[in-house]
Design a protein around this motif. Sequence first.
Motif, mmCIF file in Angstrom:
data_model
loop_
_atom_site.group_PDB
_atom_site.id
_atom_site.type_symbol
_atom_site.label_atom_id
_atom_site.label_comp_id
_atom_site.label_asym_id
_atom_site.label_seq_id
_atom_site.Cartn_x
_atom_site.Cartn_y
_atom_site.Cartn_z
ATOM 1 N N TRP A 1 0.865 -1.294 -0.242
ATOM 2 C CA TRP A 1 -0.150 -0.050 -0.175
ATOM 3 C C TRP A 1 0.930 1.180 0.095
ATOM 4 N N TRP A 2 2.129 1.342 0.688
ATOM 5 C CA TRP A 2 2.808 2.471 0.703
ATOM 6 C C TRP A 2 3.615 2.775 -0.558
ATOM 7 N N SER A 3 3.666 4.315 -0.671
ATOM 8 C CA SER A 3 4.323 4.805 -1.968
ATOM 9 C C SER A 3 4.632 6.193 -1.566
ATOM 10 N N ASP A 4 5.553 6.491 -2.041
ATOM 11 C CA ASP A 4 5.929 8.133 -1.877
ATOM 12 C C ASP A 4 4.964 8.974 -2.778
ATOM 13 N N ARG A 5 4.113 8.401 -3.552
ATOM 14 C CA ARG A 5 3.013 9.121 -4.091
ATOM 15 C C ARG A 5 2.212 9.849 -2.996
ATOM 16 N N TRP A 6 1.947 9.233 -2.051
ATOM 17 C CA TRP A 6 1.252 9.612 -0.840
ATOM 18 C C TRP A 6 1.847 11.004 -0.168
ATOM 19 N N VAL A 7 3.162 11.003 -0.063
ATOM 20 C CA VAL A 7 3.834 12.087 0.369
ATOM 21 C C VAL A 7 3.731 13.544 -0.559
ATOM 22 N N TRP A 8 3.838 13.106 -1.780
ATOM 23 C CA TRP A 8 3.617 14.224 -2.845
ATOM 24 C C TRP A 8 2.063 14.704 -2.926
ATOM 25 N N THR A 9 1.122 13.679 -2.519
ATOM 26 C CA THR A 9 -0.174 14.120 -2.669
ATOM 27 C C THR A 9 -0.483 15.084 -1.377
ATOM 28 N N ALA A 10 0.120 14.683 -0.325
ATOM 29 C CA ALA A 10 -0.062 15.367 1.055
ATOM 30 C C ALA A 10 0.724 16.939 0.776
ATOM 31 N N ILE A 11 1.692 16.940 0.260
ATOM 32 C CA ILE A 11 2.556 18.096 -0.007
ATOM 33 C C ILE A 11 1.495 19.123 -1.018
ATOM 34 N N GLY A 12 1.162 18.546 -2.140
ATOM 35 C CA GLY A 12 0.259 19.210 -2.738
ATOM 36 C C GLY A 12 -0.933 19.722 -2.388
ATOM 37 N N ALA A 13 -1.656 19.112 -1.415
ATOM 38 C CA ALA A 13 -2.951 19.465 -0.830
ATOM 39 C C ALA A 13 -2.523 20.658 0.213
ATOM 40 N N ALA A 14 -1.161 20.606 0.861
ATOM 41 C CA ALA A 14 -0.892 21.569 1.683
ATOM 42 C C ALA A 14 -0.677 22.995 1.200
ATOM 43 N N LEU A 15 -0.035 22.848 -0.011
ATOM 44 C CA LEU A 15 0.413 24.049 -0.851
ATOM 45 C C LEU A 15 -0.825 24.563 -1.486
ATOM 46 N N ALA A 16 -2.014 23.830 -1.943
ATOM 47 C CA ALA A 16 -3.119 24.302 -2.346
ATOM 48 C C ALA A 16 -3.913 24.884 -1.227
ATOM 49 N N ALA A 17 -3.769 24.247 0.032
ATOM 50 C CA ALA A 17 -4.462 25.172 1.066
ATOM 51 C C ALA A 17 -3.703 26.574 1.571
ATOM 52 N N LEU A 18 -2.219 26.410 1.344
ATOM 53 C CA LEU A 18 -1.696 27.619 1.682
ATOM 54 C C LEU A 18 -2.080 28.829 0.529
ATOM 55 N N ALA A 19 -2.019 28.251 -0.529
ATOM 56 C CA ALA A 19 -2.408 29.509 -1.748
ATOM 57 C C ALA A 19 -3.900 29.926 -1.522
ATOM 58 N N GLY A 20 -4.765 29.049 -1.068
ATOM 59 C CA GLY A 20 -6.048 29.526 -0.686
ATOM 60 C C GLY A 20 -6.142 30.538 0.479
ATOM 61 N N ILE A 21 -5.269 30.235 1.395
ATOM 62 C CA ILE A 21 -5.241 31.338 2.812
ATOM 63 C C ILE A 21 -4.341 32.339 2.063
ATOM 64 N N GLY A 22 -3.479 32.403 1.556
ATOM 65 C CA GLY A 22 -2.829 33.682 1.018
ATOM 66 C C GLY A 22 -3.827 34.528 0.230
ATOM 67 N N GLY A 23 -4.467 33.867 -0.804
ATOM 68 C CA GLY A 23 -5.428 34.683 -1.571
ATOM 69 C C GLY A 23 -6.432 35.263 -0.947
ATOM 70 N N TYR A 24 -7.172 34.455 0.145
ATOM 71 C CA TYR A 24 -8.014 35.322 1.096
ATOM 72 C C TYR A 24 -7.468 36.335 1.891
ATOM 73 N N ALA A 25 -6.234 36.234 2.260
ATOM 74 C CA ALA A 25 -5.574 37.320 3.170
ATOM 75 C C ALA A 25 -5.454 38.474 2.407
ATOM 76 N N LEU A 26 -5.098 38.404 0.925
ATOM 77 C CA LEU A 26 -4.945 39.494 0.188
ATOM 78 C C LEU A 26 -5.985 40.225 -0.387
ATOM 79 N N THR A 27 -7.188 39.390 -0.607
ATOM 80 C CA THR A 27 -8.318 40.187 -1.232
ATOM 81 C C THR A 27 -9.305 40.665 -0.054
ATOM 82 N N ARG A 28 -9.205 40.173 1.281
ATOM 83 C CA ARG A 28 -10.181 40.612 2.033
ATOM 84 C C ARG A 28 -9.987 42.117 2.665
ATOM 85 N N GLY A 29 -8.812 42.890 2.344
ATOM 86 C CA GLY A 29 -8.344 43.967 2.829
ATOM 87 C C GLY A 29 -8.111 44.013 4.186
#
Length: 282
Positions: free
Chosen positions: A242-270
């Motif tokens: 079951w284990w593969s380093d694809r799980w690591v890259w999936t988790a990293i991609g999800a974390a980066l997407a969450a950070l991008a969403g938080i950063g975008g919200y912080a920049l646009t809300r004023g």
Amino acid sequence: MRITRVLGAALLTLGLAAGPAAADSSPSDSSPPGSTPSPSASDGASAPTSAGTSFRTATEIAQGKTATASASTGDYLYWSFPADVGRRPTVRATVKLPRSHAAQTWQVDVYDGLRRRQACQYGAQTRTVEPGTGSVELACVLRTVRAWSQPWANDPLPGTYYVRLTAVDVRTADLGQPVGARVRVESKDIGGPAAVDGRLAKPLVPGVAARTQAETDGKSEQSAEPAALSGTEPDGGWSSGWWSDRWVWTAIGAALAALAGIGGYALTRGSGRPSRMPSQGS
């Protein structure tokens, strides 16, 4: 202040996701201090000095070991080795030729556990040498071993692989001349990019049927015993699945997407409260 806390939590999540990958890639680091790691099966095994003459008599070799054999021109030489999921095997063969010989063509072929010939991704699988050449070197880099494939596909699957080395189009005068062969198999770990959904129930390891002779009433009878699997096995055993380093890259991609969403919200809300619109008088 809230943004700093969110970023800290995201970095902690990335660290927890990368932890299992580091533990999986270096299992020897988990041994207690002062202990000596036990040698693997291939470390203590000596390299074979002979080769088989068919699939059933193929000599088993471990990856990272150099097998040698003495033969004659025109012989078919067979070796077998294990290949696991996510690995890309490379077979290298060197043939030492006699001093005097005519032009010869040597070829190395690789077959999987179902005895299907596997195509080489790259490498000099066939070479023709001129008369008097002292040696010839061959190489075959296979495709990455997959965990699962369609029944009609010819993809390499985990299990035993066979190496066949021989000379083709040999003149009659050169048949029987002594040659020396040297074969070495190594693998590169491809990892997550080769991961697929699905897995074989068992690796394609051929069974060797064991039979005993029983004398009854002066007649020879054969009683079949349970088939024993071939002794070839990768260091550390076959992949559990079951284990593969694809799980690591999936988790990293999800974390980066969450950070991008938080950063975008912080920049646009004023930063300030919205100004009130003056009421229009009548």
